[in-house]
Design an enzyme around this catalytic site. Structure first.
Site, mmCIF file in Angstrom:
data_model
loop_
_atom_site.group_PDB
_atom_site.id
_atom_site.type_symbol
_atom_site.label_atom_id
_atom_site.label_comp_id
_atom_site.label_asym_id
_atom_site.label_seq_id
_atom_site.Cartn_x
_atom_site.Cartn_y
_atom_site.Cartn_z
ATOM 1 N N ASP A 71 -45.057 11.150 -11.706
ATOM 2 C CA ASP A 71 -45.816 12.394 -11.833
ATOM 3 C C ASP A 71 -44.903 13.489 -12.380
ATOM 4 O OD1 ASP A 71 -44.221 12.838 -9.564
ATOM 5 O OD2 ASP A 71 -45.860 12.169 -8.261
ATOM 6 N N ASP A 73 -43.591 17.452 -12.120
ATOM 7 C CA ASP A 73 -43.502 18.703 -11.369
ATOM 8 C C ASP A 73 -43.022 19.791 -12.324
ATOM 9 O OD1 ASP A 73 -44.150 17.335 -9.050
ATOM 10 O OD2 ASP A 73 -42.057 16.927 -8.547
ATOM 11 N N ASP A 151 -31.426 18.125 -4.045
ATOM 12 C CA ASP A 151 -30.484 17.221 -3.394
ATOM 13 C C ASP A 151 -29.379 16.690 -4.311
ATOM 14 O OD1 ASP A 151 -32.476 15.766 -4.650
ATOM 15 O OD2 ASP A 151 -33.107 14.659 -2.867
HETATM 16 P P1 ATP Z 1 -39.883 10.055 -6.745
HETATM 17 O O1 ATP Z 1 -41.033 11.002 -6.943
HETATM 18 O O2 ATP Z 1 -39.678 9.077 -7.798
HETATM 19 O O3 ATP Z 1 -39.901 9.474 -5.404
HETATM 20 P P2 ATP Z 1 -38.405 12.463 -6.829
HETATM 21 O O4 ATP Z 1 -36.960 12.766 -7.006
HETATM 22 O O5 ATP Z 1 -39.356 13.044 -7.820
HETATM 23 O O6 ATP Z 1 -38.533 10.909 -6.756
HETATM 24 P P3 ATP Z 1 -39.878 13.931 -4.881
HETATM 25 O O7 ATP Z 1 -39.990 13.697 -3.432
HETATM 26 O O8 ATP Z 1 -41.082 13.868 -5.726
HETATM 27 O O9 ATP Z 1 -38.784 12.915 -5.385
HETATM 28 O O10 ATP Z 1 -39.176 15.342 -5.035
HETATM 29 C C1 ATP Z 1 -39.174 16.098 -6.232
HETATM 30 C C2 ATP Z 1 -37.857 16.857 -6.367
HETATM 31 O O11 ATP Z 1 -37.704 17.742 -5.270
HETATM 32 C C3 ATP Z 1 -36.623 15.971 -6.343
HETATM 33 O O12 ATP Z 1 -36.306 15.460 -7.614
HETATM 34 C C4 ATP Z 1 -35.572 16.945 -5.834
HETATM 35 O O13 ATP Z 1 -35.140 17.781 -6.881
HETATM 36 C C5 ATP Z 1 -36.338 17.791 -4.855
HETATM 37 N N1 ATP Z 1 -36.247 17.253 -3.481
HETATM 38 C C6 ATP Z 1 -37.102 16.391 -2.885
HETATM 39 N N2 ATP Z 1 -36.732 16.136 -1.624
HETATM 40 C C7 ATP Z 1 -35.638 16.878 -1.398
HETATM 41 C C8 ATP Z 1 -34.799 17.075 -0.268
HETATM 42 N N3 ATP Z 1 -35.005 16.423 0.869
HETATM 43 N N4 ATP Z 1 -33.758 17.941 -0.398
HETATM 44 C C9 ATP Z 1 -33.546 18.591 -1.560
HETATM 45 N N5 ATP Z 1 -34.296 18.450 -2.652
HETATM 46 C C10 ATP Z 1 -35.332 17.607 -2.586
HETATM 47 MG MG MG Z 2 -41.585 12.969 -7.665
#
Ligand code: ATP
Ligand code: MG
Length: 460
Positions: A71, A73, A151
């Site tokens: 997706d 963001d 993160d």
């Molecule tokens: P995926 O969606 O493939 O699981 P993602 O990295 O996009 O991986 P999301 O949970 O969708 O994970 O989070 C979007 C973004 O928000 C991450 O790329 C990161 O920049 C930030 N993020 C998410 N969780 C955390 C956290 N626990 N601490 C700090 N930043 C976070």
């Molecule tokens: Mg994501």
């Protein structure tokens, strides 16, 4: 006084925010056509109204890795209300941090306002618990702060679809090229703020083929216990992501290596300690990975049922040995395992119900006489129960012939089915005789299969 001064220094109010590396189109490998039309339209609209707007986070990381993002963001300097006002089909969501869902046709993109995060900043609206875990972080910030509160460096990249540039504050692109997962800031402090980041490190490394940087990895083992303070619902979300990532086998192996599974699946330890349990869980994870990678749906209830099955079996044996009849023994074992797990992962009721059905079906697969196999075929969860049975066969827990019998039985026509059952006439007499001597392990709740030539009759 000094603390307040340092707070202002670190919050970027005295110094100008750090400048990002701006990586031009062509140098980062993102093809602008792979940005979804909804994400393109949303960033365009925001920019047209004078706001900054970037695709951010996981999507940018995955595009640079040459993967299709799940997706998109968007990060912007517009407030949620300003975003909401620009898009007719949008709504503000979230309590912890408010963001906006913008919908275009079937697609939704998530738009969040740049967020700050600096515990040293005294104007900050955040509260941490005694382990340093952040309970609230409701503060807007600038773009650099938004990068820094993320993160990992590879998750803190901003892509502008208009200029096709990547804005990189923490050398995330270089880390991606080196396939390195590196925490932004001091890893220990960041894990203390949010222990879920330890699970995210393992999941992202396993699913994106990255290596966790040594300093990022080092504190994990020591801090693993902090997961106990994370709300069970967040743990469940993260575990589901991990288990359904298509790389669950690897990720769970890594969790165990880092000692993280104690916090999330404490029973896994016991399960994996036994060779048969280990083979079974391994087979379950591999088969889920295959399903996910080939685009088939995977059922969370099935996965949890598999992860906890060795424990159900062990508990069942203990109870049955005390003389409890097989069916109640199985149900008590199921209850016990579900209860033990409940405090760790908040497995929602619907998955819990699936798990119980799958488990309770297992002894019924051993009954291949009379009307019983037909009744089992009609069970609404038959397919899941059968897949589970095949895993038990492939891990050597029960004879593979039982699984083969069921495979044939499902495909067989009426007369062949009748023949398959007919061959059980003789053994059934034997069963009646045995029954007088006491319950058999394969009847009712018994979970080990008889030998294929045993009382249930082998396929001929
Ligand atoms: P995926 O969606 O493939 O699981 P993602 O990295 O996009 O991986 P999301 O949970 O969708 O994970 O989070 C979007 C973004 O928000 C991450 O790329 C990161 O920049 C930030 N993020 C998410 N969780 C955390 C956290 N626990 N601490 C700090 N930043 C976070
Ligand atoms: Mg994501």
């Amino acid at each position: 006084m000094i603390r307040r001064f340092l707070g202002r220094v670190f919050s970027g109010r005295l110094f100008r925010p750090a400048q990002p590396k701006i990586i031009p189109s062509g140098a980062h490998g993102i093809d602008s056509r792979s940005i979804s039309s909804c994400a393109q339209r949303t960033t365009q609209m925001l920019q047209r109204h004078g706001f900054a707007a970037f695709v951010v986070g996981g999507a940018v990381r995955d595009l640079i890795l040459g993967r299709k993002p799940k997706d998109f963001d968007i990060a912007t300097d517009a407030t949620p209300e300003e975003v909401r006002a620009l898009f007719r089909r949008s709504r503000i969501i979230g309590r912890r941090f408010r963001l906006v869902h913008v919908m275009c046709g079937p697609e939704t993109v998530e738009v969040s306002t740049f967020r700050g995060s600096n515990p040293a900043d005294e104007t900050d609206d955040r509260v941490a618990d005694e382990h340093g875990r952040i309970l609230r972080d409701n503060v807007f910030g600038n773009q650099e702060q938004d990068a820094t509160r993320r993160d990992f460096t590879v998750n803190a990249l901003f892509y502008d679809p208009a200029t096709q540039e990547v804005w990189d504050y923490h050398d995330g692109v270089a880390d991606l090229k080196k396939r390195r997962l590196r925490m932004i800031g001091d890893p220990e402090r960041r894990y203390r703020e949010d222990p879920i980041r330890m699970l995210r490190a393992v999941r992202l490394a396993a699913s994106r083929g990255l290596e966790i940087d040594a300093a990022t990895r080092r504190p994990i083992r020591r801090l693993a216990g902090l997961l106990a303070h994370v709300p069970p619902s967040r743990l469940l979300d993260e575990m589901l992501k991990l288990l359904l990532s298509g790389h669950a086998a690897e990720a769970v192996a890594q969790l165990r290596k880092e000692g993280l599974h104690h916090g999330v699946l404490p029973l896994l330890d016991a399960a994996m300690g036994r060779a048969a349990g280990e083979r079974f869980v391994e087979a379950a994870l591999r088969s889920t990975d295959e399903r996910v990678l080939s685009g088939k749906p995977a059922m969370p209830g099935f996965l949890f049922a598999a992860l906890l099955w060795p424990e159900v079996e062990a508990e069942y044996k203990v109870i049955a040995e005390k003389g409890e009849p097989p069916v109640p023994a199985l149900y008590r074992a199921m209850d016990h395992v579900m209860r033990t797990q409940a405090g760790k992962l908040a497995i929602p009721h619907r998955h819990g119900a699936d798990m119980r059905e799958i488990w309770a079906m297992q002894p019924r697969f051993l009954q291949r006489a009379g009307r019983r196999p037909f009744r089992l075929l009609e069970h609404p969860r038959f397919r899941a129960g059968y897949d589970f049975l095949r895993l038990r066969c492939s891990s050597g827990e029960i004879e593979s012939m039982i699984g083969e019998w069921w495979e044939r039985f499902q495909r067989a026509g009426e007369s062949e089915r009748a023949q398959m059952l007919v061959s059980e006439g003789e053994p059934r007499k034997r069963r009646r005789r045995r029954r007088r001597r006491g319950p058999r392990s394969d009847e009712g709740g018994g979970m080990r299969g008889p030998t294929p030539t045993g009382a249930q009759g082998a396929p001929t």
